[in-house]
Design a protein around this motif. Sequence first.
Motif, mmCIF file in Angstrom:
data_model
loop_
_atom_site.group_PDB
_atom_site.id
_atom_site.type_symbol
_atom_site.label_atom_id
_atom_site.label_comp_id
_atom_site.label_asym_id
_atom_site.label_seq_id
_atom_site.Cartn_x
_atom_site.Cartn_y
_atom_site.Cartn_z
ATOM 1 N N ILE A 110 63.448 64.910 44.046
ATOM 2 C CA ILE A 110 62.266 65.388 44.004
ATOM 3 C C ILE A 110 61.702 66.170 45.295
ATOM 4 O O ILE A 110 61.128 67.425 44.955
ATOM 5 N N LYS A 111 62.332 65.973 46.275
ATOM 6 C CA LYS A 111 62.013 66.755 47.496
ATOM 7 C C LYS A 111 62.503 68.224 47.289
ATOM 8 O O LYS A 111 62.064 69.183 47.569
ATOM 9 N N LYS A 112 64.102 67.997 46.715
ATOM 10 C CA LYS A 112 64.390 69.439 46.507
ATOM 11 C C LYS A 112 63.621 70.138 45.457
ATOM 12 O O LYS A 112 63.596 71.364 45.627
ATOM 13 N N GLN A 113 63.118 69.516 44.533
ATOM 14 C CA GLN A 113 62.643 70.382 43.260
ATOM 15 C C GLN A 113 61.129 70.737 44.119
ATOM 16 O O GLN A 113 60.723 71.793 43.548
ATOM 17 N N GLY A 114 60.467 69.940 44.483
ATOM 18 C CA GLY A 114 59.242 70.286 45.228
ATOM 19 C C GLY A 114 59.387 71.723 46.158
ATOM 20 O O GLY A 114 58.750 72.460 46.009
ATOM 21 N N ALA A 116 61.688 73.849 45.616
ATOM 22 C CA ALA A 116 61.955 74.821 44.680
ATOM 23 C C ALA A 116 60.576 75.335 44.118
ATOM 24 O O ALA A 116 60.574 76.514 43.909
ATOM 25 N N LEU A 117 59.971 74.412 43.575
ATOM 26 C CA LEU A 117 58.507 74.876 43.081
ATOM 27 C C LEU A 117 57.637 75.538 44.141
ATOM 28 O O LEU A 117 57.174 76.652 43.394
ATOM 29 N N GLU A 118 57.620 75.184 45.406
ATOM 30 C CA GLU A 118 56.984 75.774 46.236
ATOM 31 C C GLU A 118 57.395 77.310 46.187
ATOM 32 O O GLU A 118 56.455 78.250 46.291
ATOM 33 N N ALA A 119 58.777 77.381 46.371
ATOM 34 C CA ALA A 119 59.311 78.847 46.309
ATOM 35 C C ALA A 119 58.946 79.676 45.155
ATOM 36 O O ALA A 119 58.601 80.661 45.084
ATOM 37 N N ARG A 120 59.043 78.970 43.840
ATOM 38 C CA ARG A 120 58.795 79.558 42.830
ATOM 39 C C ARG A 120 57.292 79.958 42.636
ATOM 40 O O ARG A 120 57.071 80.797 42.168
ATOM 41 N N SER A 121 56.306 79.119 43.229
ATOM 42 C CA SER A 121 54.953 79.099 43.063
ATOM 43 C C SER A 121 54.607 80.657 44.036
ATOM 44 O O SER A 121 53.935 81.471 43.748
ATOM 45 N N ARG A 122 55.397 80.830 45.138
ATOM 46 C CA ARG A 122 55.070 81.806 46.002
ATOM 47 C C ARG A 122 55.472 82.904 45.330
ATOM 48 O O ARG A 122 55.113 84.185 45.512
ATOM 49 N N GLN A 123 56.738 82.903 44.630
ATOM 50 C CA GLN A 123 57.258 84.109 43.664
ATOM 51 C C GLN A 123 56.201 84.326 42.735
ATOM 52 O O GLN A 123 55.757 85.654 42.432
#
Length: 518
Positions: A110-114, A116-123
């Motif tokens: 979950i930490k890894k996915q979070g 990744a999601l933060e990075a995706r959200s910034r993108q």
Amino acid sequence: MNDTIYMLALAFGGGVAVGYIAYRGLARRNVETAERTAKKIIDDAKKEAESMLREAKLTARDNIHRARSQLETEISGRKRELLQIEKRVLQKEEHMDRKVDLLERREGEIKKQGQALEARSRQLDERAKEIDRVLNEERNRLQRIAGISREEAKRMLLAKMEEEVTYETSALIRRIESEAKETAGKKAKHIIALAIQRCAADFVSDVTISTVALPSDDMKGRIIGREGRNIRAIEAATGVDIIIDDTPEAVILSSFDPVRRAIAGTALKRLIADGRIHPARIEEVVKKVRKETEAAIQEAGEQAVFDAGIHRLHPELVKLLGRLKYRASYGQNVLIHSKEVSIVMGIMAAELNLDIKLAKRIGLLHDIGKAVDHEVEGAHAIIGADLAKKYNESPEVVHSIAAHHEDTEPKSIYAVLASAGDALSAARPGARSESLEAYIKRLEKLEAIANAFRGVEKSYAIQAGREVRVMVKPNSVTDNEAIMIARNITKQIQKDMDYPGQIKVTVIRETRAVEYAK
């Protein structure tokens, strides 16, 4: 003598000695026998005690052995249970260890996915900003190319969408109306036709004046009396204006109170027949006629209640119903009209599986306000509702009376039935009459309402004001818009006009091609 006594004493002493010796021998033998018996008893008791002791020892040994076996068996069972419990505890501990490991792994994922999601959200945010920038550029370029602003384009789009929605709405209305007519039209027509066929009543024409026929014009002078004392006495006693004009062999009675007018008419006829016309006689006759009229009012109200099959009606409401016998609306007797509405509502309630008695009660009382509307300000429906509430009628009855002319919004099916029954009784041919002037004004107002709508070319009120035919311009109005015009005209008529029955609105759109052969 002494020798004899001496001999007897010796003999007695010897007997006592011999008896004593014999007694001691016997006692010795008894003691020996008792000792032997006691010794035997003791020996037997010892033997029995030893036997019982041996049996007790054997029994105790058996019991101890049995108790030891049971205890060993119970201890073995407890050991097995403890082993099973220990085994389950170990299994649970292993299961919990596995779960903890799984949760730890999931938490890491979950930490890894979070991240990744933060990075995706910034993108995505960056991409959205880029898209907004490109859209603004394209929008500005489109405005430069098209030569119109964004607001103008929006208005054009909304207008186009409004046109499409209007078209789809009209088509939907047409389809829904068609389906409703197919499913509900036959049933409604059947109920209404049945109600009308089963209810027919006579009607009378009555307005605010009454005419009393005279045997000759000479009677006018006697009615007037010396210096007008007779006519003043009649008007004072009855509260009715007496008009004596050039009408041959007739006088006119004028009053907004129909009961007073009826009393005055009857009293005047009796005075004419009697021939004695003077103030004292006038007061006597009017007083007698008034009592008879009140009795007739009571009887008419009771008869109406009996005919309708209504029970437990307040006596004051019964009296008010009787007063409707002398009240007319558009030439229709209101008591007869109320009976008709009661019958029609009862029939329709039966067809709809409603409370027939309640429907009849509402129908009979729906115009009760007309009995006093010349004395109380306000619409007769509201006056009638107040009277019904005052005399403890149910809320359903009160609301239906108030709503039968839509002075208040109908909130129950009985209110709708009251409105329908009232319209049916009033709309049947010959039930009501109106003045020519009012009739012409009503037709003109119908045509004016229709002509006020855009696209209407001509309108004609026909069928004595029961139908309006509207001609629209074919080049300005589409078929679907014609449907909307008919609906809007109907709503405007319902809002602006009061009329008995219903009015049919027919919108006609046609295109004519005309050519001439030369």
